[in-house]
Motif scaffolding. Structure first.
Motif, PDB file in Angstrom:
ATOM      1  N   ALA A 295     -13.920 -15.089  98.657  1.00 52.77           N
ATOM      2  CA  ALA A 295     -13.248 -14.998  99.906  1.00 52.77           C
ATOM      3  C   ALA A 295     -13.133 -13.344 100.230  1.00 52.77           C
ATOM      4  N   THR A 296     -12.740 -12.763  99.326  1.00 51.11           N
ATOM      5  CA  THR A 296     -12.449 -11.156  99.919  1.00 51.11           C
ATOM      6  C   THR A 296     -13.886 -10.741  99.858  1.00 51.11           C
ATOM      7  N   ALA A 297     -14.797 -11.009  98.912  1.00 45.91           N
ATOM      8  CA  ALA A 297     -16.290 -10.587  99.158  1.00 45.91           C
ATOM      9  C   ALA A 297     -16.891 -10.879 100.477  1.00 45.91           C
ATOM     10  N   GLU A 298     -16.550 -12.045 100.758  1.00 40.59           N
ATOM     11  CA  GLU A 298     -17.312 -12.669 101.966  1.00 40.59           C
ATOM     12  C   GLU A 298     -16.760 -11.676 103.252  1.00 40.59           C
ATOM     13  N   PHE A 299     -15.355 -11.786 103.145  1.00 45.34           N
ATOM     14  CA  PHE A 299     -14.757 -10.881 104.258  1.00 45.34           C
ATOM     15  C   PHE A 299     -15.233  -9.609 104.458  1.00 45.34           C
ATOM     16  N   LEU A 300     -15.157  -8.845 103.343  1.00 41.95           N
ATOM     17  CA  LEU A 300     -15.651  -7.342 103.526  1.00 41.95           C
ATOM     18  C   LEU A 300     -17.092  -7.558 103.716  1.00 41.95           C
ATOM     19  N   VAL A 301     -18.129  -8.049 103.369  1.00 46.21           N
ATOM     20  CA  VAL A 301     -19.554  -8.100 103.758  1.00 46.21           C
ATOM     21  C   VAL A 301     -19.471  -8.397 105.146  1.00 46.21           C
ATOM     22  N   SER A 302     -18.829  -9.471 105.666  1.00 49.85           N
ATOM     23  CA  SER A 302     -18.920  -9.624 107.052  1.00 49.85           C
ATOM     24  C   SER A 302     -18.297  -8.575 107.835  1.00 49.85           C
ATOM     25  N   ALA A 303     -17.256  -7.885 107.731  1.00 51.32           N
ATOM     26  CA  ALA A 303     -16.749  -6.817 108.264  1.00 51.32           C
ATOM     27  C   ALA A 303     -17.421  -5.453 108.190  1.00 51.32           C
TER      28      ALA A 303
ATOM     29  N   ILE B 260      -9.319 -20.094  90.392  1.00 55.37           N
ATOM     30  CA  ILE B 260      -8.421 -19.322  91.081  1.00 55.37           C
ATOM     31  C   ILE B 260      -9.091 -17.715  91.234  1.00 55.37           C
ATOM     32  N   ALA B 261      -9.634 -17.180  90.408  1.00 54.53           N
ATOM     33  CA  ALA B 261     -10.158 -15.938  90.599  1.00 54.53           C
ATOM     34  C   ALA B 261     -11.587 -16.037  91.351  1.00 54.53           C
ATOM     35  N   ALA B 262     -12.410 -17.085  91.016  1.00 57.45           N
ATOM     36  CA  ALA B 262     -13.320 -17.249  92.235  1.00 57.45           C
ATOM     37  C   ALA B 262     -12.820 -17.343  93.403  1.00 57.45           C
ATOM     38  N   ARG B 263     -11.857 -18.162  93.873  1.00 55.97           N
ATOM     39  CA  ARG B 263     -11.413 -18.363  95.280  1.00 55.97           C
ATOM     40  C   ARG B 263     -11.030 -17.216  95.833  1.00 55.97           C
ATOM     41  N   ILE B 264     -10.243 -16.397  95.138  1.00 54.27           N
ATOM     42  CA  ILE B 264      -9.931 -15.026  95.835  1.00 54.27           C
ATOM     43  C   ILE B 264     -10.897 -13.802  95.816  1.00 54.27           C
TER      44      ILE B 264
ATOM     45  N   ALA C 103     -10.068  -5.183 110.809  1.00 58.00           N
ATOM     46  CA  ALA C 103     -10.158  -6.600 110.157  1.00 58.00           C
ATOM     47  C   ALA C 103      -9.335  -6.657 108.842  1.00 58.00           C
ATOM     48  N   LEU C 104      -8.381  -7.926 108.959  1.00 57.20           N
ATOM     49  CA  LEU C 104      -7.611  -7.870 107.812  1.00 57.20           C
ATOM     50  C   LEU C 104      -7.762  -9.256 107.308  1.00 57.20           C
ATOM     51  N   LEU C 105      -7.571  -9.486 105.850  1.00 58.51           N
ATOM     52  CA  LEU C 105      -7.242 -10.435 104.983  1.00 58.51           C
ATOM     53  C   LEU C 105      -5.751 -10.567 104.356  1.00 58.51           C
ATOM     54  N   ALA C 106      -5.148 -11.613 104.291  1.00 53.86           N
ATOM     55  CA  ALA C 106      -4.060 -11.381 103.610  1.00 53.86           C
ATOM     56  C   ALA C 106      -3.690 -12.786 102.859  1.00 53.86           C
ATOM     57  N   ALA C 107      -3.391 -12.811 101.732  1.00 54.02           N
ATOM     58  CA  ALA C 107      -3.145 -13.904 100.773  1.00 54.02           C
ATOM     59  C   ALA C 107      -1.832 -13.587  99.915  1.00 54.02           C
TER      60      ALA C 107
END
Length: 233
Positions: free
Chosen positions: A223-231, A216-220, A157-161
């Motif tokens: 999103a990253t926390a949700e991505f990692l928890v899901s993965a 901005i901090a909350a946005r990144i 799984a990957l997230l790119a920003a």
């Protein structure tokens, strides 16, 4: 300042994490001349092993997060030579090929080549804009590295920003290379490459932006926390 809050979010979800400073950065006591891709990778492996031995972390389910050169380090680590990685979040990774990955030091290829030549001749080269001296090994290892080549074969799984302010340090070619590499994997990924037009490279509010650093901090971070928890669950 993003990794502490991100770690707290992950801990709340039952995911342990460790943050590390690369050689010569932050609270590291090593000289910046020890800042090489080899040493960075070794430190990442040591940190993962430490978490496994000391806290019983499941080292078969790993997530990595890296920003800028940290994103490059994470990308290269996805070859699986040390530990298999389940998920990776790349924040504005400096992932151009070879010495082009050092475009944040000098946008011009000839200037980058000159820096490398000086480092090779003298063992290191001064980088006045950063207040440090970089060793020859950094340039040699960067020249031989291809992070997007690794990304192309990564099955996880990957997230790119990327941000609107990345242009000060990263070229449009770098952003396009990462986007195209991930798109050609034929695997889903979290694409945040257009979600931060109002942020600078450090994921703070860009000058003149109507949003706050906290937004901005909350946005990144969220999103990253949700991505990692899901993965990772």
């Amino acid at each position: 300042g993003h990794f502490g809050p991100l770690a707290a979010r992950l801990a709340h979800a039952g995911i342990a994490s460790i943050a590390m400073d690369f050689p010569g950065c932050g609270e590291s006591e090593e000289p910046f001349t020890a800042y090489t891709l080899t040493n960075i990778r070794a430190d990442m492996t040591a940190a993962i092993a430490y978490m496994g031995v000391t806290y019983g972390v499941d080292t078969t389910r790993l997530g990595l997060v890296g920003h800028s050169m940290g994103g490059r380090a994470v990308s290269l680590y996805l070859d699986g030579r040390d530990y298999p990685v389940t998920a990776a979040a790349l924040w504005s990774p400096a992932d151009n090929t070879g010495l082009d990955g050092l475009e944040f030091l000098a946008h011009d290829a000839d200037e980058r080549a000159a820096l490398r030549q000086t480092a090779d001749e003298n063992g290191s080269v001064e980088l006045p804009q950063w207040g440090v001296a970089a060793g020859a090994a950094l340039f040699d290892e960067m020249a031989a590295s291809d992070p997007c080549g690794v990304l192309a074969g990564y099955p996880g799984a990957l997230l790119a920003a990327f941000t609107g302010g990345d242009a000060e340090l990263l070229s449009e070619d770098t952003v396009a290379l990462v986007q195209n590499t991930l798109a050609t994997r034929d695997l889903p990924f979290v694409d945040m490459t257009n979600d931060f037009p109002d942020a600078n490279h450090n994921y703070q509010a860009a000058e003149g932006s109507a949003v706050s650093d906290a937004e901005i901090a909350a946005r990144i971070e969220n999103a990253t926390a949700e991505f990692l928890v899901s993965a990772l669950r």
